[in-house]
Design a protein around this motif. Sequence first.
Motif, PDB file in Angstrom:
ATOM      1  N   ASN A  90     -30.034   5.263 -10.246  1.00  0.00           N
ATOM      2  CA  ASN A  90     -30.255   6.979  -9.884  1.00  0.00           C
ATOM      3  C   ASN A  90     -28.084   7.525  -9.591  1.00  0.00           C
ATOM      4  O   ASN A  90     -27.782   7.869  -9.139  1.00  0.00           O
ATOM      5  N   ASN A  91     -27.615   7.421 -10.961  1.00  0.00           N
ATOM      6  CA  ASN A  91     -26.722   7.335 -11.255  1.00  0.00           C
ATOM      7  C   ASN A  91     -26.149   8.560 -11.694  1.00  0.00           C
ATOM      8  O   ASN A  91     -24.939   9.153 -12.573  1.00  0.00           O
ATOM      9  N   LYS A  92     -26.958   9.954 -10.988  1.00  0.00           N
ATOM     10  CA  LYS A  92     -26.795  11.526 -11.997  1.00  0.00           C
ATOM     11  C   LYS A  92     -25.335  11.979 -10.683  1.00  0.00           C
ATOM     12  O   LYS A  92     -24.789  12.355 -11.263  1.00  0.00           O
ATOM     13  N   ILE A  93     -25.006  11.479 -10.220  1.00  0.00           N
ATOM     14  CA  ILE A  93     -23.558  11.707  -9.892  1.00  0.00           C
ATOM     15  C   ILE A  93     -22.487  11.463 -10.939  1.00  0.00           C
ATOM     16  O   ILE A  93     -21.182  12.045 -10.561  1.00  0.00           O
ATOM     17  N   GLU A  94     -22.373  10.038 -10.737  1.00  0.00           N
ATOM     18  CA  GLU A  94     -21.809   9.685 -12.122  1.00  0.00           C
ATOM     19  C   GLU A  94     -21.384  10.707 -13.481  1.00  0.00           C
ATOM     20  O   GLU A  94     -20.522  11.023 -14.237  1.00  0.00           O
ATOM     21  N   LYS A  95     -22.631  11.952 -13.291  1.00  0.00           N
ATOM     22  CA  LYS A  95     -22.855  12.567 -14.969  1.00  0.00           C
ATOM     23  C   LYS A  95     -22.326  14.145 -14.011  1.00  0.00           C
ATOM     24  O   LYS A  95     -22.411  14.977 -15.411  1.00  0.00           O
ATOM     25  N   ILE A  96     -21.827  14.118 -12.937  1.00  0.00           N
ATOM     26  CA  ILE A  96     -21.259  15.855 -12.303  1.00  0.00           C
ATOM     27  C   ILE A  96     -20.000  15.740 -11.885  1.00  0.00           C
ATOM     28  O   ILE A  96     -19.447  16.387 -11.241  1.00  0.00           O
ATOM     29  N   VAL A  97     -19.137  14.265 -11.646  1.00  0.00           N
ATOM     30  CA  VAL A  97     -17.816  14.352 -11.166  1.00  0.00           C
ATOM     31  C   VAL A  97     -17.303  14.282 -12.215  1.00  0.00           C
ATOM     32  O   VAL A  97     -16.973  13.562 -13.200  1.00  0.00           O
ATOM     33  N   ALA A  98     -16.072  14.167 -12.001  1.00  0.00           N
ATOM     34  CA  ALA A  98     -14.677  14.525 -12.873  1.00  0.00           C
ATOM     35  C   ALA A  98     -13.902  12.682 -12.783  1.00  0.00           C
ATOM     36  O   ALA A  98     -13.304  11.927 -14.100  1.00  0.00           O
ATOM     37  N   SER A 225     -23.149  20.275 -18.017  1.00  0.00           N
ATOM     38  CA  SER A 225     -24.110  19.958 -17.293  1.00  0.00           C
ATOM     39  C   SER A 225     -25.174  21.559 -16.611  1.00  0.00           C
ATOM     40  O   SER A 225     -24.537  21.931 -16.176  1.00  0.00           O
ATOM     41  N   LEU A 226     -26.207  20.959 -15.931  1.00  0.00           N
ATOM     42  CA  LEU A 226     -26.934  21.884 -15.508  1.00  0.00           C
ATOM     43  C   LEU A 226     -27.460  22.065 -14.607  1.00  0.00           C
ATOM     44  O   LEU A 226     -28.482  20.605 -14.642  1.00  0.00           O
ATOM     45  N   ILE A 227     -27.493  22.202 -12.846  1.00  0.00           N
ATOM     46  CA  ILE A 227     -28.353  20.973 -11.931  1.00  0.00           C
ATOM     47  C   ILE A 227     -29.892  22.620 -11.576  1.00  0.00           C
ATOM     48  O   ILE A 227     -29.291  23.291 -11.754  1.00  0.00           O
ATOM     49  N   VAL A 228     -30.837  22.007 -12.009  1.00  0.00           N
ATOM     50  CA  VAL A 228     -31.978  23.429 -11.232  1.00  0.00           C
ATOM     51  C   VAL A 228     -32.870  22.746 -10.307  1.00  0.00           C
ATOM     52  O   VAL A 228     -32.661  21.130 -10.134  1.00  0.00           O
ATOM     53  N   SER A 229     -33.882  23.363 -10.117  1.00  0.00           N
ATOM     54  CA  SER A 229     -34.932  23.002  -9.249  1.00  0.00           C
ATOM     55  C   SER A 229     -35.488  22.534  -9.947  1.00  0.00           C
ATOM     56  O   SER A 229     -36.353  22.628 -11.176  1.00  0.00           O
ATOM     57  N   ARG A 230     -36.988  22.069  -9.664  1.00  0.00           N
ATOM     58  CA  ARG A 230     -38.002  21.147 -10.142  1.00  0.00           C
ATOM     59  C   ARG A 230     -38.889  22.400 -10.943  1.00  0.00           C
ATOM     60  O   ARG A 230     -39.556  21.901 -12.180  1.00  0.00           O
ATOM     61  N   GLU A 231     -38.399  23.575 -10.766  1.00  0.00           N
ATOM     62  CA  GLU A 231     -39.497  24.752 -10.940  1.00  0.00           C
ATOM     63  C   GLU A 231     -38.982  25.297 -12.223  1.00  0.00           C
ATOM     64  O   GLU A 231     -39.918  25.450 -13.114  1.00  0.00           O
ATOM     65  N   ASN A 256     -34.105  11.761 -20.249  1.00  0.00           N
ATOM     66  CA  ASN A 256     -32.798  12.774 -19.661  1.00  0.00           C
ATOM     67  C   ASN A 256     -33.214  14.432 -20.553  1.00  0.00           C
ATOM     68  O   ASN A 256     -33.918  13.813 -22.198  1.00  0.00           O
ATOM     69  N   LEU A 257     -33.114  15.278 -20.135  1.00  0.00           N
ATOM     70  CA  LEU A 257     -33.212  16.236 -21.167  1.00  0.00           C
ATOM     71  C   LEU A 257     -31.769  17.183 -21.446  1.00  0.00           C
ATOM     72  O   LEU A 257     -31.182  17.421 -20.543  1.00  0.00           O
ATOM     73  N   ILE A 258     -31.753  16.760 -22.803  1.00  0.00           N
ATOM     74  CA  ILE A 258     -30.515  17.784 -23.109  1.00  0.00           C
ATOM     75  C   ILE A 258     -30.693  18.604 -23.260  1.00  0.00           C
ATOM     76  O   ILE A 258     -31.605  19.190 -24.459  1.00  0.00           O
ATOM     77  N   THR A 259     -30.133  20.222 -23.517  1.00  0.00           N
ATOM     78  CA  THR A 259     -30.403  21.123 -24.120  1.00  0.00           C
ATOM     79  C   THR A 259     -30.173  21.191 -25.581  1.00  0.00           C
ATOM     80  O   THR A 259     -29.158  20.474 -25.823  1.00  0.00           O
ATOM     81  N   PRO A 260     -29.942  22.367 -26.152  1.00  0.00           N
ATOM     82  CA  PRO A 260     -29.795  22.156 -27.739  1.00  0.00           C
ATOM     83  C   PRO A 260     -28.597  21.785 -27.938  1.00  0.00           C
ATOM     84  O   PRO A 260     -28.321  22.136 -29.193  1.00  0.00           O
ATOM     85  N   PHE A 261     -27.472  22.688 -26.844  1.00  0.00           N
ATOM     86  CA  PHE A 261     -26.454  22.718 -27.069  1.00  0.00           C
ATOM     87  C   PHE A 261     -25.435  21.688 -26.052  1.00  0.00           C
ATOM     88  O   PHE A 261     -24.304  21.807 -25.951  1.00  0.00           O
ATOM     89  N   GLY A 262     -26.455  21.075 -26.227  1.00  0.00           N
ATOM     90  CA  GLY A 262     -25.095  19.469 -25.271  1.00  0.00           C
ATOM     91  C   GLY A 262     -25.565  19.387 -23.722  1.00  0.00           C
ATOM     92  O   GLY A 262     -24.933  18.101 -23.580  1.00  0.00           O
ATOM     93  N   ALA A 263     -25.867  20.342 -23.265  1.00  0.00           N
ATOM     94  CA  ALA A 263     -25.976  19.925 -21.996  1.00  0.00           C
ATOM     95  C   ALA A 263     -26.652  19.625 -20.809  1.00  0.00           C
ATOM     96  O   ALA A 263     -28.112  19.577 -21.088  1.00  0.00           O
ATOM     97  N   GLU A 264     -26.646  18.198 -20.102  1.00  0.00           N
ATOM     98  CA  GLU A 264     -27.938  17.260 -20.035  1.00  0.00           C
ATOM     99  C   GLU A 264     -28.304  18.501 -18.358  1.00  0.00           C
ATOM    100  O   GLU A 264     -27.137  19.046 -17.689  1.00  0.00           O
ATOM    101  N   ILE A 265     -29.487  18.074 -17.632  1.00  0.00           N
ATOM    102  CA  ILE A 265     -30.238  18.683 -16.890  1.00  0.00           C
ATOM    103  C   ILE A 265     -30.525  17.817 -16.091  1.00  0.00           C
ATOM    104  O   ILE A 265     -30.852  16.752 -16.239  1.00  0.00           O
ATOM    105  N   PHE A 266     -30.200  18.128 -14.676  1.00  0.00           N
ATOM    106  CA  PHE A 266     -30.942  17.269 -13.323  1.00  0.00           C
ATOM    107  C   PHE A 266     -31.703  18.266 -12.328  1.00  0.00           C
ATOM    108  O   PHE A 266     -31.376  19.370 -12.410  1.00  0.00           O
ATOM    109  N   CYS A 267     -31.901  17.572 -12.076  1.00  0.00           N
ATOM    110  CA  CYS A 267     -33.569  18.698 -10.746  1.00  0.00           C
ATOM    111  C   CYS A 267     -31.937  18.016  -9.602  1.00  0.00           C
ATOM    112  O   CYS A 267     -31.831  17.078  -9.301  1.00  0.00           O
ATOM    113  N   SER A 268     -32.357  18.984  -8.721  1.00  0.00           N
ATOM    114  CA  SER A 268     -31.810  18.648  -6.967  1.00  0.00           C
ATOM    115  C   SER A 268     -32.568  20.258  -6.008  1.00  0.00           C
ATOM    116  O   SER A 268     -32.438  20.851  -6.672  1.00  0.00           O
ATOM    117  N   ASP A 269     -32.936  18.561  -4.936  1.00  0.00           N
ATOM    118  CA  ASP A 269     -33.244  19.618  -3.768  1.00  0.00           C
ATOM    119  C   ASP A 269     -33.079  20.934  -2.867  1.00  0.00           C
ATOM    120  O   ASP A 269     -33.534  21.492  -2.346  1.00  0.00           O
TER     121      ASP A 269
END
Length: 332
Positions: A90-98, A225-231, A256-269
């Motif tokens: 569950n390495n989402k954290i590595e995808k958003i930290v520099a 990166s985009l962090i969005v709600s489940r809705e 993994n959901l990638i936007t057409p312009f390359g940003a990876e999308i993640f869900c967060s509660d």
Amino acid sequence: MAYDNINLEKGLYTTGKSFSQALEELDPSENYKGTSLEGLDAYERQLKRFDIKVSGAESDTISKFFSTTSSAALFPEYITRSVNQGVANNNKIEKIVATTTQIDGLDYRSISTDEKSIANSMLMVPEGTMMSEFTITAKGKLTKLSKFGRMITASYEAIKFQKLDLFTITLKKIGESISGSEFNRAISVIADNENLRIFNSQNTDVTYEELVKLWSEFSPYQMTSLIVSREDMAKLLIMPEFRDSTAGLDFHGTGNLITPFGAEIFCSDNITEGTFIALDKNYALERVQAGGIVTEYDKLIDRQIERATISNIVGFSPIYDDAAILYTNSNV
């Protein structure tokens, strides 16, 4: 010293290094090049020494670790490694930290720079003039560290005959839970940043056109990166632009959901419907970690497994404020 002559005891957990690092110093892996043990690290050689199989159809029971006093010293490291497998899953954290900064104590003060001075420092310097200054200072407040963890409440008597393969799955789930909690904490730190940029939308729902506008706001950074709600994730999935061949194949192949312009999308509660955070993972956030996954080795070695804890101490600090943007629409 041969791997089968090493004295295993609790002191290896108190050297200021990890148990594996302490073992490697006593029994360097480089000594086994060209032998049948090449490819195993020092801990794996100890499992082989005591014939402990931790995975597969022929995995041993938990009681195998406690067949001798020496082999019992291997059990906390088995716990730590299994939990770390779950963290890696569950390495989402590595995808958003520099970057991740390892510290020895609990007090840490990050650095700060003036983002405007960074932009100005890139200007051409006319001959005979001084270069603009690039100022680096310590931040005015400490990075807040939080402990994330779980407690094992099963007694040794209740689990000693359980297969290690099954027990590993349980421990991996603990690791995934810890990693997920850290991810949500990271999002909260970004959202609570008083200098966070805001993108206000007049639409009731996110549109592809506004995602493009948001993307254009990031210069000189990149929206990675985009962090969005489940809705909102569900709404993005049905957008025609997210159903093109490249994005669709990646989602169906990896999840993994990638936007057409390359940003990876993640869900967060920690994200509510109608808002999301966009960031440049290369510049937005620093992760601060006091050591790694910690297990109560003394309890585990002594079979006092009930109420033994597994924890990690982590904090987050924004690096460049403009490397993250909070999007909100009129539904909020």
